[in-house]
Design an enzyme around this catalytic site. Structure first.
Site, PDB file in Angstrom:
ATOM      1  N   VAL A 200      12.738  34.549  37.193  1.00  0.00           N
ATOM      2  CA  VAL A 200      12.185  33.706  38.256  1.00  0.00           C
ATOM      3  C   VAL A 200      11.015  34.442  38.889  1.00  0.00           C
ATOM      4  O   VAL A 200      11.135  35.602  39.268  1.00  0.00           O
ATOM      5  CB  VAL A 200      13.256  33.392  39.327  1.00  0.00           C
ATOM      6  CG1 VAL A 200      12.633  32.633  40.496  1.00  0.00           C
ATOM      7  CG2 VAL A 200      14.403  32.585  38.738  1.00  0.00           C
TER       8      VAL A 200
ATOM      9  N   GLY B 107       9.603  38.701  41.990  1.00  0.00           N
ATOM     10  CA  GLY B 107      10.276  38.128  40.827  1.00  0.00           C
ATOM     11  C   GLY B 107      11.627  38.763  40.637  1.00  0.00           C
ATOM     12  O   GLY B 107      11.958  39.764  41.289  1.00  0.00           O
ATOM     13  N   LYS B 108      12.437  38.191  39.805  1.00  0.00           N
ATOM     14  CA  LYS B 108      13.725  38.785  39.448  1.00  0.00           C
ATOM     15  C   LYS B 108      14.164  38.170  38.137  1.00  0.00           C
ATOM     16  O   LYS B 108      13.844  37.018  37.840  1.00  0.00           O
ATOM     17  CB  LYS B 108      14.770  38.485  40.530  1.00  0.00           C
ATOM     18  CG  LYS B 108      15.874  39.518  40.606  1.00  0.00           C
ATOM     19  CD  LYS B 108      15.415  40.735  41.377  1.00  0.00           C
ATOM     20  CE  LYS B 108      16.454  41.806  41.484  1.00  0.00           C
ATOM     21  NZ  LYS B 108      16.040  42.878  42.390  1.00  0.00           N
ATOM     22  N   GLY B 109      14.918  38.943  37.349  1.00  0.00           N
ATOM     23  CA  GLY B 109      15.411  38.430  36.078  1.00  0.00           C
ATOM     24  C   GLY B 109      16.855  38.813  35.883  1.00  0.00           C
ATOM     25  O   GLY B 109      17.385  39.685  36.594  1.00  0.00           O
TER      26      GLY B 109
END
Ligand code: NAD
Length: 424
Positions: free
Chosen positions: A68, A113-115
């Site tokens: 995201v 962001g982050k995943g």
């Protein structure tokens, strides 16, 4: 406990609701209109990918991965990738937004962001983890990159994971692109000072807070919860600044020494015995007692939700430095404020980590690596300026430091969005 109490406590402990409450309060105080609030709330891009992988026993398994990108207004997205069996898209969304605010508070040119990959690393071999990581990277390849989105380690991912991502990305680009991720091993374009960065950042902001209250480091009693990366480095560096770390709290209990613990000896003791307890240089005491003891600085550096409405009223620290993410609930914030506790909020206090990640990205792009002294000096400059920005904002707008940090972040991101204009 009645059902109603359980529900309200559950609500209090929901980290994402807490972040939302703080976002709303800051947006209200800034007078942001509905349209801007919608933009700030909505992730710019969400990617969900299937990750087919052959397991060691020959079976095929399909994992799910997410990335995201919450905001790209101030620069490429920046944020970790976590591997966990129960991670959800909602959680990744919330963490991505958190990164946007954190990067904006320290004024580094990144969005958030982050995943995640939904998997249980505890039951996967190194080979399986490598194949998952490489296929996940291949699936999100078009969306990451030094100018687009720069992942980093998070829960259950590490330097090795970043090396695999960097290598996979580089193979596709037919050239080595170290700046696609941060948190890499030193030999593959990592930065000096990254391991200590978060604890060092905490030390700088604590030192600034002590100056504000006119407390000399030698008269400062510090209690630290968590003896992992952030807690151990923070404790070590605060002790080096002359502060007395009087108690350290871990899962198994706490150790106490009113004269100050020898942190490096305690690290060696833990390495040898697997526990902080029964340390020659201190006495064992219950963890809850250490958390609530009279001290000048309390540093929760273990996990979220350790200061809640249930114990906030008994906290006797003058300064609370949030090394961990989300250690204090919104309800506890109110109680701490009433009791005059000076809170250095997580999005400021633990931003030393992402700041040195930014330095890593800069060094990779320059192809010129800084010595540790330069990394630490530049980290100090950013942390001290950010502390002043946040506390200045708090004083000017008569809000607490947490709301000030959110206001500052929202204001900076809003400013960038307005300057860029809405592309249509
Ligand atoms: P870590 O896993 O290295 O250390 C956490 C330590 O806390 C462990 O030693 C663990 O045993 C201890 N712990 C867990 N539950 C506890 C409890 N109830 N009481 C006392 N101790 C407990 O993790 P870390 O990297 O130091 O991260 C700690 C926190 O800081 C997390 O919230 C993380 O998200 C946040 N953070 C870390 C970084 C970083 O650079 N590592 C950056 C920003 C924020």
């Amino acid at each position: 406990m009645s059902a109603e109490v359980t529900t309200s406590l559950e609500k209090e402990l929901n980290t994402w609701l807490a972040a939302e409450a703080r976002f709303n309060q800051a947006a209200e105080a800034l007078g942001l209109d509905d349209g801007m609030r919608k933009i700030l709330r909505t992730p710019a891009r969400e990617i969900a990918v299937a990750i087919p992988v052959q397991l060691d026993d020959g079976r095929l398994q399909v994992f799910t991965g997410y990335r995201v990108q919450h905001s790209l207004a101030r620069g490429p997205a920046k944020g970790g990738i976590r591997y966990a069996p129960d991670v959800t898209l909602d959680e990744v969304r919330a963490l991505a937004a958190w990164m946007t605010w954190k990067c904006a508070v320290v004024n580094i040119p990144f969005g958030g962001g982050k995943g995640a990959v939904v998997c249980n690393p505890a039951v996967l071999s190194m080979g399986e983890l490598e194949r998952i990581t490489r296929r996940y990277t291949a699936e999100i390849l078009d969306f990451i990159g030094p100018e687009r989105d720069v992942p980093a380690p998070d829960m259950n991912t590490n330097e090795q994971t970043m090396a695999w991502i960097m290598d996979t990305y580089s193979m596709h680009h037919r050239t080595t692109v170290t700046a696609v991720v941060t948190g890499k091993p030193l030999d593959l374009g990592g930065s000096r000072g990254r391991v200590e960065a978060t604890g060092r950042g905490c030390t700088f902001v604590v030192r600034e807070a002590l100056k504000r209250f006119g407390i000399p480091p030698a008269d400062t009693r510090v209690v630290v919860q968590g003896f992992g990366n952030v807690g151990s480095m923070g404790a070590k560096l605060m002790a080096r600044c002359g502060m007395r770390v009087v108690a350290l709290i871990e899962v198994e209990g706490a150790v106490y020494n009113p004269q100050g613990l020898d942190i490096e000896a305690l690290m060696a003791h833990r390495k040898e015995t697997g526990s902080i307890l029964d340390f020659d240089g201190g006495e064992n005491i219950p963890a809850a007692q250490a958390m609530l003891m009279d001290c000048d600085v309390l540093v929760p550096a273990a996990k979220e939700n350790v200061i809640t409405s249930q114990n906030a009223g008994q906290i006797r620290a003058r300064i609370l430095c949030e090394g961990a993410n989300g250690p204090t609930t919104a309800e506890a914030d109110r109680i701490l404020a009433e009791n005059g506790v000076f809170v250095i909020p997580d999005i400021l206090a633990n931003a030393g980590g992402v700041t040195v990640s930014y330095f890593e990205w800069v060094q990779d792009r320059q192809g010129y690596f800084w010595n540790e002294q330069l990394v630490n000096e530049r980290l100090e400059e950013i942390m001290v300026n950010s502390f002043q920005d946040v506390t200045g904002y708090a004083d000017k707008h008569s809000v607490n430091n947490r709301i000030a940090a959110y206001m500052l972040a929202l204001d900076r991101v809003t400013f960038a969005i307005k300057l860029r204009g809405i592309y249509a």
